[in-house]
Motif scaffolding. Sequence first.
Motif, PDB file in Angstrom:
ATOM      1  N   LEU A 139       0.839  -1.187   0.000  1.00  0.00           N
ATOM      2  CA  LEU A 139       0.000   0.000   0.000  1.00  0.00           C
ATOM      3  C   LEU A 139       0.878   1.242   0.000  1.00  0.00           C
ATOM      4  N   PRO A 140       0.535   2.247  -0.782  1.00  0.00           N
ATOM      5  CA  PRO A 140       1.327   3.486  -0.782  1.00  0.00           C
ATOM      6  C   PRO A 140       1.160   4.214   0.547  1.00  0.00           C
ATOM      7  N   LEU A 141       2.253   4.785   1.044  1.00  0.00           N
ATOM      8  CA  LEU A 141       2.242   5.501   2.315  1.00  0.00           C
ATOM      9  C   LEU A 141       2.284   6.997   2.069  1.00  0.00           C
ATOM     10  N   GLY A 142       1.517   7.731   2.861  1.00  0.00           N
ATOM     11  CA  GLY A 142       1.526   9.174   2.768  1.00  0.00           C
ATOM     12  C   GLY A 142       2.625   9.769   3.633  1.00  0.00           C
ATOM     13  N   GLU A 143       2.753  11.073   3.586  1.00  0.00           N
ATOM     14  CA  GLU A 143       3.780  11.758   4.364  1.00  0.00           C
ATOM     15  C   GLU A 143       3.526  11.549   5.860  1.00  0.00           C
ATOM     16  N   GLY A 144       4.554  11.144   6.579  1.00  0.00           N
ATOM     17  CA  GLY A 144       4.433  10.920   8.008  1.00  0.00           C
ATOM     18  C   GLY A 144       3.894   9.552   8.382  1.00  0.00           C
ATOM     19  N   GLU A 145       3.516   8.736   7.382  1.00  0.00           N
ATOM     20  CA  GLU A 145       3.005   7.391   7.647  1.00  0.00           C
ATOM     21  C   GLU A 145       4.137   6.382   7.629  1.00  0.00           C
ATOM     22  N   MET A 146       3.948   5.286   8.362  1.00  0.00           N
ATOM     23  CA  MET A 146       4.989   4.268   8.469  1.00  0.00           C
ATOM     24  C   MET A 146       4.341   2.884   8.479  1.00  0.00           C
ATOM     25  N   ALA A 147       4.960   1.926   7.796  1.00  0.00           N
ATOM     26  CA  ALA A 147       4.418   0.573   7.728  1.00  0.00           C
ATOM     27  C   ALA A 147       4.737  -0.197   9.001  1.00  0.00           C
TER      28      ALA A 147
ATOM     29  N   LEU B  39      18.141   1.800  -2.038  1.00  0.00           N
ATOM     30  CA  LEU B  39      18.158   0.485  -1.417  1.00  0.00           C
ATOM     31  C   LEU B  39      16.742  -0.090  -1.350  1.00  0.00           C
ATOM     32  N   PRO B  40      16.596  -1.409  -1.477  1.00  0.00           N
ATOM     33  CA  PRO B  40      15.277  -2.036  -1.346  1.00  0.00           C
ATOM     34  C   PRO B  40      14.699  -1.822   0.053  1.00  0.00           C
ATOM     35  N   SER B  41      13.376  -1.858   0.145  1.00  0.00           N
ATOM     36  CA  SER B  41      12.738  -1.676   1.441  1.00  0.00           C
ATOM     37  C   SER B  41      12.925  -2.885   2.343  1.00  0.00           C
ATOM     38  N   ASN B  42      12.994  -4.089   1.760  1.00  0.00           N
ATOM     39  CA  ASN B  42      13.254  -5.280   2.564  1.00  0.00           C
ATOM     40  C   ASN B  42      14.672  -5.221   3.104  1.00  0.00           C
ATOM     41  N   ALA B  43      14.809  -5.436   4.407  1.00  0.00           N
ATOM     42  CA  ALA B  43      16.125  -5.291   5.039  1.00  0.00           C
ATOM     43  C   ALA B  43      17.139  -6.277   4.477  1.00  0.00           C
TER      44      ALA B  43
END
Length: 206
Positions: free
Chosen positions: A5-13, A81-85
């Motif tokens: 899902l796309p995240l808005g400004e200030g949002e965190m997964a 860098l990819p989002s997956n660690a």
Amino acid sequence: MSGKLPLGEGEMARTACARGLLRAGVVEKMGETLSVAVLAQRVGWAADLVSGMAAELLAEHWNAADVGVLASGEDMGGQKLPSNAWMALRRLSWTAAPAGDMKVNDRIVRMAQEQAGRALRAANWRAELTAGALATWPADPGKRTAQEWDAVRGGDPWRLAPPVECDPFPHPADHRLHHEERPSAGRCLRAGGPAPGSADAAAVGV
């Protein structure tokens, strides 16, 4: 196409987990059924192996320079860098391996890299948050004024929500913060990294 899902400004997964009950297992190549006791033993062995590999990888990169590289979101070539660690660590060539001559499945390596990578990313978040608090350290931390609380929130790079009610079971470190001198700015990145199972490790997911 990404399923995220796309995240808005200030949002965190955030990642949610659910418990599951394992009743039996099957050896894929032989079709042999494993009892609950044997399955638990093998899962425990694998978990310990991953934990040990992650701890070694974490200790190797538990320093301000490497944490900063990962937090920058770019590799040495300037690529994102990819989002997956685990993928980000592989892009940086930060590898994990078991001790000795043991060979493990790549899934085990990925789990160790993911665990260590998340801890390193969390360390950066904690360091920046702590730096913001230390930059506005009051003369008497036990009696902050409203203006001093505003200064703390203003120095928070993540703009977190205002503090809620105090924890009824304070951490032993709280007493030191109220009665001792201003802590050092580098306390979040102690040499060697957090030991697996420690309070610091639990705070960053190790």
